[in-house]
Each structure stands twice: as C-alpha cells, then as structure tokens.
Design a protein around this motif. Sequence first.
Motif, PDB file in Angstrom:
ATOM      1  N   UNK A  73       0.144   7.354  13.707  1.00  0.00           N
ATOM      2  CA  UNK A  73       0.092   6.746  12.392  1.00  0.00           C
ATOM      3  C   UNK A  73      -0.528   5.357  12.499  1.00  0.00           C
ATOM      4  N   UNK A  74      -1.501   5.114  11.656  1.00  0.00           N
ATOM      5  CA  UNK A  74      -2.194   3.831  11.638  1.00  0.00           C
ATOM      6  C   UNK A  74      -2.522   3.481  10.198  1.00  0.00           C
ATOM      7  N   UNK A  75      -2.963   2.243   9.992  1.00  0.00           N
ATOM      8  CA  UNK A  75      -3.357   1.836   8.653  1.00  0.00           C
ATOM      9  C   UNK A  75      -4.551   2.655   8.176  1.00  0.00           C
ATOM     10  N   UNK A  76      -5.453   2.970   9.084  1.00  0.00           N
ATOM     11  CA  UNK A  76      -6.622   3.773   8.719  1.00  0.00           C
ATOM     12  C   UNK A  76      -6.205   5.169   8.266  1.00  0.00           C
ATOM     13  N   UNK A  77      -5.274   5.785   8.998  1.00  0.00           N
ATOM     14  CA  UNK A  77      -4.789   7.106   8.601  1.00  0.00           C
ATOM     15  C   UNK A  77      -4.078   7.026   7.259  1.00  0.00           C
ATOM     16  N   UNK A  78      -3.272   5.986   7.065  1.00  0.00           N
ATOM     17  CA  UNK A  78      -2.566   5.819   5.794  1.00  0.00           C
ATOM     18  C   UNK A  78      -3.548   5.678   4.638  1.00  0.00           C
ATOM     19  N   UNK A  79      -4.599   4.880   4.852  1.00  0.00           N
ATOM     20  CA  UNK A  79      -5.599   4.685   3.804  1.00  0.00           C
ATOM     21  C   UNK A  79      -6.301   5.986   3.466  1.00  0.00           C
ATOM     22  N   UNK A  80      -6.558   6.807   4.475  1.00  0.00           N
ATOM     23  CA  UNK A  80      -7.265   8.066   4.241  1.00  0.00           C
ATOM     24  C   UNK A  80      -6.432   9.064   3.448  1.00  0.00           C
ATOM     25  N   UNK A  81      -5.100   8.885   3.481  1.00  0.00           N
ATOM     26  CA  UNK A  81      -4.205   9.810   2.778  1.00  0.00           C
ATOM     27  C   UNK A  81      -3.762   9.298   1.419  1.00  0.00           C
ATOM     28  N   UNK A  99       0.841  -1.191   0.000  1.00  0.00           N
ATOM     29  CA  UNK A  99       0.000   0.000   0.000  1.00  0.00           C
ATOM     30  C   UNK A  99       0.874   1.236   0.000  1.00  0.00           C
ATOM     31  N   UNK A 100       0.379   2.278  -0.619  1.00  0.00           N
ATOM     32  CA  UNK A 100       1.210   3.442  -0.880  1.00  0.00           C
ATOM     33  C   UNK A 100       0.744   4.618  -0.054  1.00  0.00           C
ATOM     34  N   UNK A 101       1.567   5.090   0.863  1.00  0.00           N
ATOM     35  CA  UNK A 101       1.239   6.304   1.618  1.00  0.00           C
ATOM     36  C   UNK A 101       2.078   7.477   1.182  1.00  0.00           C
ATOM     37  N   UNK A 102       3.387   7.297   1.156  1.00  0.00           N
ATOM     38  CA  UNK A 102       4.275   8.428   0.960  1.00  0.00           C
ATOM     39  C   UNK A 102       5.116   8.314  -0.286  1.00  0.00           C
ATOM     40  N   UNK A 103       4.652   7.622  -1.302  1.00  0.00           N
ATOM     41  CA  UNK A 103       5.475   7.449  -2.494  1.00  0.00           C
ATOM     42  C   UNK A 103       4.658   7.646  -3.743  1.00  0.00           C
ATOM     43  N   UNK A 104       5.292   8.265  -4.738  1.00  0.00           N
ATOM     44  CA  UNK A 104       4.700   8.426  -6.054  1.00  0.00           C
ATOM     45  C   UNK A 104       5.793   8.280  -7.087  1.00  0.00           C
ATOM     46  N   UNK A 105       5.411   8.011  -8.323  1.00  0.00           N
ATOM     47  CA  UNK A 105       6.405   7.906  -9.384  1.00  0.00           C
ATOM     48  C   UNK A 105       7.084   9.233  -9.592  1.00  0.00           C
ATOM     49  N   UNK A 106       8.391   9.248  -9.911  1.00  0.00           N
ATOM     50  CA  UNK A 106       9.111  10.499 -10.137  1.00  0.00           C
ATOM     51  C   UNK A 106       8.631  11.159 -11.409  1.00  0.00           C
ATOM     52  N   UNK A 107       8.874  12.482 -11.540  1.00  0.00           N
ATOM     53  CA  UNK A 107       8.491  13.156 -12.772  1.00  0.00           C
ATOM     54  C   UNK A 107       9.121  12.477 -13.976  1.00  0.00           C
ATOM     55  N   UNK A 108       8.402  12.364 -15.103  1.00  0.00           N
ATOM     56  CA  UNK A 108       8.938  11.672 -16.286  1.00  0.00           C
ATOM     57  C   UNK A 108      10.273  12.228 -16.731  1.00  0.00           C
ATOM     58  N   UNK A 109      10.463  13.531 -16.608  1.00  0.00           N
ATOM     59  CA  UNK A 109      11.720  14.124 -17.067  1.00  0.00           C
ATOM     60  C   UNK A 109      12.900  13.612 -16.271  1.00  0.00           C
ATOM     61  N   UNK A 110      12.675  13.277 -14.990  1.00  0.00           N
ATOM     62  CA  UNK A 110      13.760  12.746 -14.165  1.00  0.00           C
ATOM     63  C   UNK A 110      14.020  11.294 -14.505  1.00  0.00           C
ATOM     64  N   UNK A 111      12.971  10.535 -14.645  1.00  0.00           N
ATOM     65  CA  UNK A 111      13.149   9.111 -14.941  1.00  0.00           C
ATOM     66  C   UNK A 111      13.894   8.912 -16.252  1.00  0.00           C
ATOM     67  N   UNK A 112      13.666   9.810 -17.202  1.00  0.00           N
ATOM     68  CA  UNK A 112      14.322   9.676 -18.500  1.00  0.00           C
ATOM     69  C   UNK A 112      15.813   9.902 -18.421  1.00  0.00           C
ATOM     70  N   UNK A 113      16.283  10.591 -17.365  1.00  0.00           N
ATOM     71  CA  UNK A 113      17.705  10.906 -17.253  1.00  0.00           C
ATOM     72  C   UNK A 113      18.467   9.898 -16.413  1.00  0.00           C
ATOM     73  N   UNK A 114      17.762   8.919 -15.859  1.00  0.00           N
ATOM     74  CA  UNK A 114      18.430   7.949 -14.994  1.00  0.00           C
ATOM     75  C   UNK A 114      19.072   6.852 -15.817  1.00  0.00           C
TER      76      UNK A 114
END
Length: 339
Positions: A273-281, A1-16
């Motif tokens: 911090x709880x699973x419920x709080x994580x789900x809500x965010x 489950x994802x709370x604090x992560x998102x894919x990086x901007x495409x422009x950054x991923x292209x330079x890796x």
Amino acid sequence: MLLLAQAPPPSLAANYSPSPERALRLRSKSSSRAVIGTASAASKPAAAASSRAGHQRKQVASVANPLVKHCVKLRLSAAYRRSCRRLLLVGLAPILEMCRFELDAIDFLLLLDGVEVPEVLREFSGDVVFVSAAVMKKVSGMQSVDSTEAIAVLHMPRYFCDLGSHEDGDSLHGLFNHPKRILVLDGIQDPGNLGTLIRSACAFKWDGVFLLPACCDPFNEKALRAARGASLQLPIVSGTWHDLHALMTKYDMKMMAGHPESSSDASKGIHSLSKELADSLLNESLCLVLGSEGNGLSSETLQACELVNIPMEGGASFFPPLFPGKFEYSHPREVMAPG
C-alpha cells in the motif's frame, strides 16, 4: 484523501439520530405480542397488566414459560433468529445504544423485578415484561444478574439480507445502489472481531458489509455488543462467492484482499500500500476482502483478488485497513481516513 470511504446510502443517513435523549416512539409487532400473550397466560402467578407509564406490564416468573424459551432460542440459534427476523440484546447500555440508531427496533423489553423503566424508555409503547432473577439468568445465559437488568428483543434490521435463505439477488439492488466501498469478510469466526469490523466500516462510511461462508452470525450477542449499533445502520449481506461475483460484475467493482507479503500461500504478486496505489483507486468501486483470524484468506479469495499489504518496520507486513494511526506508515490518515 479518500481511499476506502464513501458517504452512506441516503436511506441510512436519514434514519440516524445522534441524540440518545430523543423520545423513543417504539412499536411492537403483532407476532411478538402473541408470544407475550401466550407467555402471560402460562406464567404463575398470572400476568398482571398495569397502565403505569402507559406500558402494558406483565410478569413472568417461570423459566418454563414460552416467552423464556423463545428468548433463549433467539440467543442460541442463528437460524431461529433469521426465521423469526428477531434478535436478542442483553444489557441496558447496549439497548440504549441501539435505540439511538433504530427508534422502532424494540419488539418488547424484559426488566428484572423491581427495576424501574429507564427514563429514556418511558415513551416506549410496547410491552414491558418483568421477570424473576431465575428467568433473567436463563435468558441472558449469565450466572449473575447484578449487571443484567434489561433484555430487549429487537426486529432484525431491514438492511440485512441472507441470500442463502428466502432472499434472492434482486434484493441487493435495494441495499446497494452503485456502491463505492464494500467490506467483504472471509471466514471471520470471532464475534467480537466481526462486530468491531462492522463498526469500523460504518465509521469510515462504507456502503455495506458482505459476509462469505464460515463467518459467524453478525447478530450473535457478542457481535452486536462489539458493533455498538452499527449493525442497525449498515447493509449486511450474507452470501456465497457466486453472489459476491454477481455483485462485483453488476457494479464493476475491483476486488482486493489484505494479505501479508511474507505468506507462502500467495500464488501471485502482492502490492504494498502506497500513496500512489491509493490515488489510483480513488475513483474505483472497490470490494476489500479480509480473511479469518487463523486461516487467513480462502483459496477462492486468493484466486479472485489482487493482494495488498501494509509494510511495517522490521520486514513484517500487516493489513489493518480500518484502523489508521495504529501502525507506522508515511500517510496513514491521508490514505485510510475520510477527507
């Protein structure tokens, strides 16, 4: 489950580039070539150019050389680094690590006399400057050159924005395009801690890092070493609470801050911090603020943010949001790590 992560901007991923063995097509800017040219003319013995390995090879032996002074100032002064849009990186291992992420980053390379150009840098088309042990000590700030055979002057990442200088708020749009997760650092003064947090944010694929006043410079040598290349991948913005509030309003971001439940300076309730709080965010755009090592969160942060902590056994509380698995919690990896 994802709370604090998102894919990086495409422009950054292209330079890796995941392979450190990839050929490095590095170029130098004319301004730095001018510095090297001045340094070469001033050095004794006179600078000698060679076509060996296709490099422009020069030699600098005097610590009074203009190039040496330029490099020392880059190491010591954050204001000078930002005005030149250049930074100094000491040590071959960190240099090669940086080159994995930004192939055009190196402006010029300083090597200790007698050291061969590393194989992975053989296609480096810019200037290689061979320097004496005295020069290497002066530039690196170290007493011994036993483990310091190389120093690089790098271009400051194009993803860095200092809103307190010549930049304006409109430039943020080019760095943050509807961000979902931004790590905000409030007065982090230890460069090693700052670099580690930047590296961790990058590992969790956050969209960027925002540095509030009193944070140390992210391009301090120790911060660069601790970030291990992440400083060249992730958008980093230095600004004020006014700038952060404008960013938060523009993208409708929720503000939360890590705060121990037992602290007496909290003026409002603190969520655990709880699973419920994580789900809500999960579908919220979020700015997460971490405070300084000694003083904790600033008064502005305490007033502007919802506070959250991770409870631990024994009644203590801690908030290490970037280091899952290092504390007791029922769902640390579900809550904190990318799915």
